[in-house]
Design a protein around this motif. Structure first.
Motif, short mmCIF file in Angstrom:
data_model
loop_
_atom_site.label_atom_id
_atom_site.label_comp_id
_atom_site.label_asym_id
_atom_site.label_seq_id
_atom_site.Cartn_x
_atom_site.Cartn_y
_atom_site.Cartn_z
N HIS A 99 -2.65 -4.63 12.82
CA HIS A 99 -3.21 -3.54 12.03
C HIS A 99 -2.85 -3.63 10.54
O HIS A 99 -3.16 -2.72 9.77
N SER A 100 -2.22 -4.73 10.15
CA SER A 100 -1.70 -4.82 8.79
C SER A 100 -2.79 -4.89 7.72
O SER A 100 -2.67 -4.26 6.67
N LEU A 101 -3.85 -5.64 7.96
CA LEU A 101 -4.92 -5.72 6.96
C LEU A 101 -5.56 -4.36 6.73
O LEU A 101 -5.86 -3.99 5.60
N ASN A 102 -5.77 -3.62 7.80
CA ASN A 102 -6.35 -2.29 7.68
C ASN A 102 -5.47 -1.38 6.81
O ASN A 102 -5.95 -0.65 5.95
N LYS A 103 -4.16 -1.45 7.04
CA LYS A 103 -3.22 -0.65 6.26
C LYS A 103 -3.21 -1.07 4.80
O LYS A 103 -3.16 -0.23 3.89
N ILE A 104 -3.27 -2.37 4.56
CA ILE A 104 -3.26 -2.87 3.18
C ILE A 104 -4.50 -2.42 2.43
O ILE A 104 -4.42 -1.96 1.28
N VAL A 105 -5.66 -2.54 3.06
CA VAL A 105 -6.90 -2.14 2.40
C VAL A 105 -6.87 -0.65 2.06
O VAL A 105 -7.23 -0.24 0.94
N THR A 106 -6.42 0.16 3.00
CA THR A 106 -6.33 1.61 2.76
C THR A 106 -5.41 1.92 1.58
O THR A 106 -5.73 2.74 0.72
N ARG A 107 -4.27 1.21 1.51
CA ARG A 107 -3.29 1.50 0.46
C ARG A 107 -3.72 0.96 -0.90
O ARG A 107 -3.59 1.65 -1.92
N ILE A 108 -4.23 -0.24 -0.96
CA ILE A 108 -4.54 -0.85 -2.25
C ILE A 108 -5.75 -0.21 -2.92
O ILE A 108 -5.87 -0.17 -4.14
N THR A 109 -6.66 0.33 -2.11
CA THR A 109 -7.85 0.98 -2.67
C THR A 109 -7.60 2.44 -3.05
O THR A 109 -8.44 3.07 -3.67
N ALA A 110 -6.43 2.97 -2.66
CA ALA A 110 -6.13 4.38 -2.93
C ALA A 110 -5.59 4.61 -4.33
O ALA A 110 -5.48 5.75 -4.77
N GLU A 111 -5.25 3.54 -5.03
CA GLU A 111 -4.60 3.66 -6.35
C GLU A 111 -5.26 2.70 -7.32
O GLU A 111 -5.25 1.48 -7.11
N GLU A 112 -5.80 3.23 -8.40
CA GLU A 112 -6.59 2.42 -9.32
C GLU A 112 -5.79 1.26 -9.92
O GLU A 112 -6.28 0.14 -10.02
N LYS A 113 -4.57 1.51 -10.34
CA LYS A 113 -3.78 0.49 -11.03
C LYS A 113 -2.87 -0.30 -10.10
O LYS A 113 -2.04 -1.09 -10.55
N LEU A 114 -3.05 -0.10 -8.80
CA LEU A 114 -2.30 -0.92 -7.84
C LEU A 114 -3.05 -2.24 -7.68
O LEU A 114 -4.12 -2.30 -7.07
N GLY A 115 -2.47 -3.31 -8.22
CA GLY A 115 -3.16 -4.60 -8.20
C GLY A 115 -2.68 -5.55 -7.13
O GLY A 115 -3.43 -6.40 -6.66
N ILE A 116 -1.40 -5.42 -6.74
CA ILE A 116 -0.79 -6.37 -5.80
C ILE A 116 0.01 -5.61 -4.76
O ILE A 116 0.79 -4.72 -5.10
N VAL A 117 -0.18 -5.97 -3.50
CA VAL A 117 0.60 -5.37 -2.40
C VAL A 117 1.35 -6.48 -1.68
O VAL A 117 0.75 -7.48 -1.26
N GLN A 118 2.65 -6.32 -1.58
CA GLN A 118 3.52 -7.26 -0.89
C GLN A 118 3.85 -6.74 0.51
O GLN A 118 4.41 -5.66 0.66
#
Length: 289
Positions: A99-118
């Motif tokens: 389920h990690s990709l789903n969580k990443i997509v939800t988180r990275i698209t929720a914040e305009e200036k969030l460019g990189i998720v580790q």
């Protein structure tokens, strides 16, 4: 799959390790998030990896390079051949939790200036447990083989450095991302299981690359006085480590160092004081945990 789900390009860089690469691809197809394309950049494997991928996963976009370009340039090949709004980089000896990709997509698209998720990297799955104290936090760095990017980050700040074969390329790219105002987030809800290397890695070579590339980053982006201090400090540590490991070639490496500095000065694009202060604060926050 929702028609509004952004396309995620999963980019795997591989050099040999055929069975691990196939297992890695399989873990991506088991994701609950389905709007993906898989791109495998093969750094001139000699163990039949490209042939095995073609046979087992013919739908995967396979780019078989004629020679080994190293990690940064190999990932750059994947970037320029991707179509996704989000790019996820995964080492070929890693497996991603379903389920990690789903969580990443939800988180990275929720914040305009969030460019990189580790993502959180688990080296030994047998010892994995849920750590409720491990919270998401903004950071100054990321791991190249377990990270997601908005494609716009590369469009604006550029690709990985093309003069690095490996080691410290993340530091270079992270500094540029911070300079452009992007945030980097450590996100432990997304989990990557990373296998121990089966290969005998050349420690001397890794230390040497890390040394030179740290110097490159310093002279390209830091104020001159900081770059000079870092060079002196890292050179002393490098010489000490070389003597301890009976590596007398450090004398030649110190001569090469002059050329590394000159070449880095030619590419010099210093980051702002604001970025340096932000990076310092982010590092302090991690130490304070």
């Amino acid at each position: 799959m929702n028609i509004n789900d952004p396309l995620v390009s999963v980019i795997i860089l591989t050099w040999n390790r055929k069975e691990d690469t196939l297992e890695c691809i399989d873990s991506i197809y088991k994701q609950s998030y389905k709007n993906i394309e898989i791109i495998v950049v093969d750094n001139a494997s000699t163990d039949g990896t490209p042939q095995a991928i073609k046979k087992t996963y013919p739908e995967v976009k396979l780019i078989h390079l004629p020679h080994n370009l190293g990690c940064p340039e190999g990932r750059n090949v994947g970037i320029v051949n991707s179509s996704g709004e989000i790019l996820f980089f995964l080492d070929n000896d890693a497996i991603i939790e379903p389920h990690s990709l789903n969580k990443i997509v939800t988180r990275i698209t929720a914040e305009e200036k969030l460019g990189i998720v580790q993502a959180k990297i688990i080296e030994d799955p047998s010892k994995f447990y849920v750590d409720i104290s491990d919270k998401e936090r903004y950071t100054h760095l990321f791991s190249g083989g377990a990270s997601a990017f908005k494609k716009e980050v590369f469009d604006k700040v550029g690709l990985y450095p093309n003069d690095f074969f490996g080691q410290a390329e993340e530091s270079d790219l992270a500094l540029r991302a911070l300079e452009y105002g992007y945030n980097i987030l450590y996100f432990p809800q997304a989990i990557i299981f990373h296998k121990a290397s089966h290969e005998q890695r050349n420690r001397k070579k890794i230390i040497k690359r890390q040394f030179f590339n740290d110097i490159r980053v310093a002279w390209k982006y830091y104020p001159i006085h900081i770059a000079l201090l870092q060079t002196i400090g890292k050179t002393i540590i490098y010489i000490y480590d070389s003597l301890k490991n009976n590596n007398l070639f450090f004398v030649f490496d110190c001569v090469i160092l002059i050329n590394v500095i000159v070449q880095s000065l030619r590419k010099r694009t210093p980051v702002s004081k604001k970025t340096l202060l932000k990076r310092k604060q982010l590092k302090s926050n991690i130490r304070d945990r």
